[in-house]
Scaffold this active site. Structure first.
Site, mmCIF file in Angstrom:
data_model
loop_
_atom_site.group_PDB
_atom_site.id
_atom_site.type_symbol
_atom_site.label_atom_id
_atom_site.label_comp_id
_atom_site.label_asym_id
_atom_site.label_seq_id
_atom_site.Cartn_x
_atom_site.Cartn_y
_atom_site.Cartn_z
ATOM 1 N N ASP A 94 0.840 -1.201 0.000
ATOM 2 C CA ASP A 94 0.000 0.000 0.000
ATOM 3 C C ASP A 94 0.880 1.258 0.000
ATOM 4 O O ASP A 94 2.017 1.233 -0.482
ATOM 5 C CB ASP A 94 -0.977 -0.057 1.185
ATOM 6 C CG ASP A 94 -2.266 0.714 0.929
ATOM 7 O OD1 ASP A 94 -2.253 1.959 1.069
ATOM 8 O OD2 ASP A 94 -3.293 0.095 0.583
ATOM 9 N N ASP A 95 0.374 2.342 0.525
ATOM 10 C CA ASP A 95 1.052 3.652 0.431
ATOM 11 C C ASP A 95 2.420 3.627 1.125
ATOM 12 O O ASP A 95 2.719 2.732 1.910
ATOM 13 C CB ASP A 95 0.154 4.726 1.070
ATOM 14 C CG ASP A 95 0.473 6.136 0.553
ATOM 15 O OD1 ASP A 95 1.441 6.293 -0.209
ATOM 16 O OD2 ASP A 95 -0.266 7.068 0.918
ATOM 17 N N ARG B 9 -13.766 0.575 -3.540
ATOM 18 C CA ARG B 9 -14.099 0.912 -2.164
ATOM 19 C C ARG B 9 -15.259 1.891 -2.182
ATOM 20 O O ARG B 9 -15.266 2.836 -2.972
ATOM 21 C CB ARG B 9 -12.870 1.523 -1.496
ATOM 22 C CG ARG B 9 -11.740 0.512 -1.260
ATOM 23 C CD ARG B 9 -12.030 -0.325 -0.036
ATOM 24 N NE ARG B 9 -12.453 0.583 1.016
ATOM 25 C CZ ARG B 9 -11.622 1.389 1.684
ATOM 26 N NH1 ARG B 9 -10.333 1.338 1.469
ATOM 27 N NH2 ARG B 9 -12.080 2.222 2.595
ATOM 28 N N SER C 191 -10.685 3.597 -5.683
ATOM 29 C CA SER C 191 -11.228 4.178 -4.442
ATOM 30 C C SER C 191 -12.215 5.299 -4.732
ATOM 31 O O SER C 191 -12.762 5.890 -3.809
ATOM 32 C CB SER C 191 -10.086 4.723 -3.583
ATOM 33 O OG SER C 191 -9.183 3.699 -3.261
ATOM 34 N N ASP D 112 -12.312 3.640 5.306
ATOM 35 C CA ASP D 112 -11.281 2.638 5.597
ATOM 36 C C ASP D 112 -11.688 1.836 6.827
ATOM 37 O O ASP D 112 -12.176 2.405 7.809
ATOM 38 C CB ASP D 112 -9.946 3.320 5.966
ATOM 39 C CG ASP D 112 -9.168 3.779 4.750
ATOM 40 O OD1 ASP D 112 -9.680 3.704 3.613
ATOM 41 O OD2 ASP D 112 -8.017 4.223 4.962
ATOM 42 N N LYS E 167 -3.908 -0.827 -6.954
ATOM 43 C CA LYS E 167 -4.893 -0.166 -6.089
ATOM 44 C C LYS E 167 -4.660 1.324 -6.215
ATOM 45 O O LYS E 167 -3.583 1.819 -5.866
ATOM 46 C CB LYS E 167 -4.714 -0.612 -4.633
ATOM 47 C CG LYS E 167 -5.590 0.171 -3.658
ATOM 48 C CD LYS E 167 -5.380 -0.232 -2.199
ATOM 49 C CE LYS E 167 -6.159 0.694 -1.274
ATOM 50 N NZ LYS E 167 -5.990 0.355 0.151
ATOM 51 N N ASP F 278 -5.707 5.036 -5.177
ATOM 52 C CA ASP F 278 -6.417 5.853 -4.189
ATOM 53 C C ASP F 278 -6.856 7.176 -4.814
ATOM 54 O O ASP F 278 -6.456 7.493 -5.939
ATOM 55 C CB ASP F 278 -5.488 6.079 -2.977
ATOM 56 C CG ASP F 278 -6.268 6.126 -1.672
ATOM 57 O OD1 ASP F 278 -7.479 6.425 -1.707
ATOM 58 O OD2 ASP F 278 -5.657 5.879 -0.616
#
Ligand SMILES: *[C@@H]1O[C@H](CO)[C@@H](O)[C@H](O)[C@H]1NC(C)=O
Ligand SMILES: *[C@@H]1O[C@H](CO)[C@@H](O)[C@H](O)[C@H]1NC(C)=O
Ligand SMILES: *[C@@H]1O[C@H](CO)[C@@H](O)[C@H](O)[C@H]1NC(C)=O
Ligand SMILES: *[C@@H]1O[C@H](CO)[C@@H](O)[C@H](O)[C@H]1NC(C)=O
Ligand SMILES: *[C@@H]1O[C@H](CO)[C@@H](O)[C@H](O)[C@H]1NC(C)=O
Length: 406
Positions: free
Chosen positions: A81-82, A217, A192, A221, A158, A160
């Protein structure tokens, strides 16, 4: 909205009318491991040598996932992830680059090692000018970043939605989708965007969403808490009329990561999360320290019967078919591809004994009165006519598979 709903009800027979992203991927909900909920944006490798986002963490988690046999039962994406990025792009090529201290061998190397282990690799980016953690975003660099991901061998992106104007968000996610497609490398596309639009009180174009992304999403979160899990389940229940219609092979609602084995959920609550995610045909993306996984947690996430409910080829999202007036009991139903039913009975009471519940089968299907029933968490089986009594733990679930006999 009504038209889209109708269209998606007909998706199996009229798939050319209700299009979906056609990259051949995510025909069942993706499964794997993702760094975010458990490891977040931990970048200080002096204080957190075993938990900072870097090559060492990703490889040790991937090795542990494989050692536990989880890759063999479907958990085949390892996703970062980030906070993997360097503060700036490469000054010469303009490409995204990983943080050189934490990824001393670069990203191609890491992806290669992951592939050699027999699992796939997922990465995180952001559609805006910066990621949520403040690292370089893909705004204005869509094709370059898609090409970089493809060059590295990424299998799952993914993306965001921090730091972008809401008026640009839909067209930008589409542009990135076209850019990923143009690389010719098949990459799962996790978006997202619906969350950011919904959170601003605006309407989402679901046709466009299904055309563009494999999963998305749509709510906040997940946090490491039981209240967070309950809020997400209730969001899905109360919005099922439009949300359930979006779920199907290649396009999934994503209620966020699985917390089982983290710090907050009890064993019963862990079964609730895992069982309900399976009922919702959700991606099963674990975010847990694979090197410190309690036995009960491994047992829950390895439950093949529950995974089979999640991965059922029909891809139906369970609907709530009953909620008691006191809002303690909830019954959810999911139709499976073999004409059986998965049924979840939730008891959201905070104290005392496992409580008795009479499940009458006409709630599930009026044409059948006799079912063979398997309890998917304790493994017990039996034949029942008309209905059955069951006991559900406080903040617990009974997850059943009902196969019609008559
Ligand atoms: C790009 O240049 C800036 C300024 O010279 C420097 O601080 C930065 O480390 C460089 N970034 C990369 C990825 O080479
Ligand atoms: C790109 O899109 C086309 C048309 O939808 C599809 O057939 C193809 O599989 C896609 N390719 C990739 C790499 O996603
Ligand atoms: C939603 O997206 C679809 C597919 O791109 C498009 O045909 C339709 O006009 C859009 N609807 C609205 C209300 O913008
Ligand atoms: C009941 O189950 C049968 C398949 O066994 C199915 O054809 C029918 O649509 C179901 N009815 C309802 C109301 O779910
Ligand atoms: C349930 O009924 C089926 C079909 O009549 C039978 O084959 C099976 O043995 C029964 N199972 C139990 C646990 O009684």
């Amino acid at each position: 909205m009504d038209l889209i709903y109708l269209c998606c009800l007909l998706i199996l027979s009229l798939s050319d009318v209700c299009r979906a992203l056609d990259n051949g991927l995510a025909l069942t909900p993706p499964m794997g491991w993702l760094s975010w909920e458990r490891f977040a944006c931990t970048v200080d490798c002096v204080v957190y040598p075993d938990a900072c986002i870097g090559e060492k963490l990703i490889l040790s988690q991937a090795h542990a996932l494989i050692e536990k046999g989880l890759d063999k039962i479907g958990y085949d994406y390892v996703i970062i992830d980030d906070c993997w990025l360097a503060d700036t792009r490469d000054n010469v090529t303009g490409e995204l680059v990983p943080n050189p201290e934490r990824f001393p061998n670069g990203m191609s190397y890491l992806v290669n090692v992951i592939h050699k282990l027999g699992v796939k690799f997922g990465i995180y980016g952001d559609m805006g000018s910066k990621t949520c953690g403040g690292y370089p975003g893909s705004w204005g660099h869509e094709q370059l970043d898609a090409d970089t991901f493809a060059k590295w061998g990424v299998d799952y992106v993914k993306l965001d939605g921090c730091n972008i104007k809401l008026s640009d968000i839909a067209s930008s996610y589409q542009l990135m989708g076209r850019s990923l497609n143009a690389t010719k490398r098949h990459m799962v596309y996790s978006c997202s965007w619906p969350f950011y639009v919904w959170n601003a009180g605006l309407k989402i174009n679901y046709t466009l969403l299904m055309d563009t992304c494999n999963l998305w999403r749509n709510y906040f979160d997940i946090q490491d808490s039981w209240s967070s899990v309950k809020r997400i389940i209730m969001f899905y229940a109360h919005n099922q009329d439009w949300m359930a219609a979006l779920s199907g092979p290649g396009h999934w609602n994503d209620p966020d990561m699985i917390l089982v084995g983290d710090f907050s959920l009890s064993k019963s609550q862990s079964e609730v999360q895992f069982g309900m995610w399976a009922m919702f045909s959700s991606p099963l993306i674990l975010s847990v320290d694979m090197n410190n996984l309690a036995d009960y947690a491994l047992q829950i996430i390895s439950n093949r019967d529950v995974i089979a409910v999640d991965q059922d080829s029909k891809g139906q999202q369970a609907r709530m078919v009953y909620s008691s007036p006191d809002e303690l009991w909830f019954v959810f139903k999911k139709e499976l591809s073999d004409s059986s039913f998965a049924v979840a009975v939730l008891y959201l009471q905070d104290f005392a004994n496992p409580h008795k519940y009479e499940l009458l089968f006409n709630l599930i299907n009026k044409t059948h009165s006799t079912f063979s029933v398997k309890d998917l968490f304790d493994g017990s089986v039996g034949n029942y006519t008309v209905g059955m009594s069951l006991f559900v733990n406080p903040n617990g679930i009974k997850l059943l598979k009902l196969t019609p006999l008559k």
